[in-house]
Structures are given as C-alpha cells and as structure tokens.
Design a protein around this motif. Sequence first.
Motif, mmCIF file in Angstrom:
data_model
loop_
_atom_site.group_PDB
_atom_site.id
_atom_site.type_symbol
_atom_site.label_atom_id
_atom_site.label_comp_id
_atom_site.label_asym_id
_atom_site.label_seq_id
_atom_site.Cartn_x
_atom_site.Cartn_y
_atom_site.Cartn_z
ATOM 1 N N ALA A 101 135.410 28.627 95.773
ATOM 2 C CA ALA A 101 134.754 27.556 94.898
ATOM 3 C C ALA A 101 133.203 28.194 94.426
ATOM 4 O O ALA A 101 132.833 27.809 93.443
ATOM 5 N N ALA A 102 132.771 28.753 95.357
ATOM 6 C CA ALA A 102 131.086 29.188 94.985
ATOM 7 C C ALA A 102 131.359 30.396 93.901
ATOM 8 O O ALA A 102 130.570 30.314 93.087
ATOM 9 N N ARG A 103 132.489 30.998 93.955
ATOM 10 C CA ARG A 103 132.630 32.230 93.159
ATOM 11 C C ARG A 103 132.740 31.499 91.611
ATOM 12 O O ARG A 103 132.248 32.018 90.523
ATOM 13 N N ALA A 104 133.463 30.363 91.429
ATOM 14 C CA ALA A 104 133.785 29.584 90.428
ATOM 15 C C ALA A 104 132.601 29.092 89.743
ATOM 16 O O ALA A 104 132.620 29.011 88.377
ATOM 17 N N LEU A 105 131.500 28.784 90.598
ATOM 18 C CA LEU A 105 130.390 28.259 90.061
ATOM 19 C C LEU A 105 129.440 29.239 89.358
ATOM 20 O O LEU A 105 128.725 28.940 88.443
ATOM 21 N N HIS A 106 129.422 30.504 89.922
ATOM 22 C CA HIS A 106 128.832 31.449 89.315
ATOM 23 C C HIS A 106 129.555 32.452 88.070
ATOM 24 O O HIS A 106 130.207 33.231 88.666
ATOM 25 N N VAL A 107 129.392 31.874 86.926
ATOM 26 C CA VAL A 107 129.829 32.470 85.802
ATOM 27 C C VAL A 107 128.656 33.054 84.769
ATOM 28 O O VAL A 107 127.503 32.561 84.765
ATOM 29 N N LYS A 108 129.135 34.065 84.019
ATOM 30 C CA LYS A 108 128.000 34.635 83.068
ATOM 31 C C LYS A 108 127.844 33.847 81.856
ATOM 32 O O LYS A 108 128.840 33.402 81.148
ATOM 33 N N TYR A 109 126.546 33.553 81.378
ATOM 34 C CA TYR A 109 126.448 32.972 79.981
ATOM 35 C C TYR A 109 127.081 33.836 78.984
ATOM 36 O O TYR A 109 127.048 35.110 79.164
ATOM 37 N N PRO A 110 127.912 33.381 78.187
ATOM 38 C CA PRO A 110 128.817 34.028 76.856
ATOM 39 C C PRO A 110 127.702 34.793 76.288
ATOM 40 O O PRO A 110 127.852 35.906 75.738
ATOM 41 N N ASP A 111 126.548 34.436 75.935
ATOM 42 C CA ASP A 111 125.447 35.200 75.095
ATOM 43 C C ASP A 111 124.381 35.629 75.827
ATOM 44 O O ASP A 111 123.168 35.901 75.191
ATOM 45 N N CYS A 150 124.743 37.824 89.759
ATOM 46 C CA CYS A 150 123.779 37.349 90.450
ATOM 47 C C CYS A 150 124.031 37.767 91.929
ATOM 48 O O CYS A 150 124.968 38.263 92.384
ATOM 49 N N GLN A 151 122.714 37.597 92.785
ATOM 50 C CA GLN A 151 122.888 37.994 94.221
ATOM 51 C C GLN A 151 123.845 37.360 94.846
ATOM 52 O O GLN A 151 124.554 37.817 95.775
ATOM 53 N N THR A 152 124.162 35.966 94.588
ATOM 54 C CA THR A 152 125.244 35.293 95.436
ATOM 55 C C THR A 152 126.553 35.865 95.118
ATOM 56 O O THR A 152 127.189 35.995 95.912
ATOM 57 N N GLU A 160 122.683 37.695 79.612
ATOM 58 C CA GLU A 160 123.038 38.634 80.907
ATOM 59 C C GLU A 160 122.401 37.795 82.004
ATOM 60 O O GLU A 160 122.090 38.431 83.152
ATOM 61 N N HIS A 161 122.856 36.509 82.206
ATOM 62 C CA HIS A 161 122.536 35.782 83.392
ATOM 63 C C HIS A 161 123.570 34.688 83.760
ATOM 64 O O HIS A 161 124.399 34.355 82.818
ATOM 65 N N CYS A 162 123.406 34.525 85.135
ATOM 66 C CA CYS A 162 124.473 33.458 85.643
ATOM 67 C C CYS A 162 124.086 32.180 85.201
ATOM 68 O O CYS A 162 123.049 31.661 85.251
#
Length: 133
Positions: free
Chosen positions: A97-107, A120-122, A109-111
């Motif tokens: 569930a935590a992994r699913a929250l942390h996705v990269k913005y398509p445009d 990201c660090q998480t 280089e940020h979470c």
Amino acid sequence: MNTKLINSAAGVINAALTQNRTAAGIALALDSAGMLMTPETAAELAGLRARFAASDHSVDEDPIAFALTDKADTDDVRPQVRKLRALLAGQDQQVQAARALHVKYPDSEHCQHDAEQWPCQTLTALGGLGGAS
C-alpha cells in the motif's frame, strides 16, 4: 553443563560490567542476547529443533525459518507461528500500500506523494519502485 553457553553468557556479562551496568542492566543484556528463556519457550525451541532434525533439511538451515514453511504445516504448528504468518502477511500488505502511494510525476523527477526527488527515500527504504516509475 554447556561450556559454550556459559562462556557466551560470561562474555555478555563482562561487556555489561565494563559499561558499569547494574544487575538489571546485566539481565537486560542477557535477555537482549537471547540467553534468557522461560521453561516453556525453551521446551518449544527444543521441540522445533527436534522436528527440524527429523526433517530432510540440511543442518545449515534455520529451524525457525523451516517452521514457517508449508512443510511444517501440520496440526501441531504452534499458535505463535500462525500469528507470525498473519503478522508478516499484514506487513506485506502495508508495504504494498505504501509503495502504491509513491509514484513518479509523469513530467517531473519527483514523487507525487511527498514531492521528494525520485525515487523518494520512503520508496528506497521499502526496497523498490512503486507505481509508475
């Protein structure tokens, strides 16, 4: 008398004494080293070791890890093993569930979840990429 265990305990006690620990501190050090057990825990560990020894596994394998395998799934599996399996399954669901929250913005280089630099660090601490990378 088990000389190896006595020498191990003496080493833990000596290390605690060099740190000027109290009697309670020494007992805590022994407990932290896994050297204090109730008679019930010791009997359970002996039973697991006996079951492991009777199995077709090499002696290098971990008897506790064996107790968590399907081969050890018999009617006499301890309730603690079932609790541990449930706990591990629950933790795995929480990690997913935590992994699913942390996705990269398509445009960028940020979470998307915490706006940190990707990955990201998480996500790095969880050991892998989440959703869209």
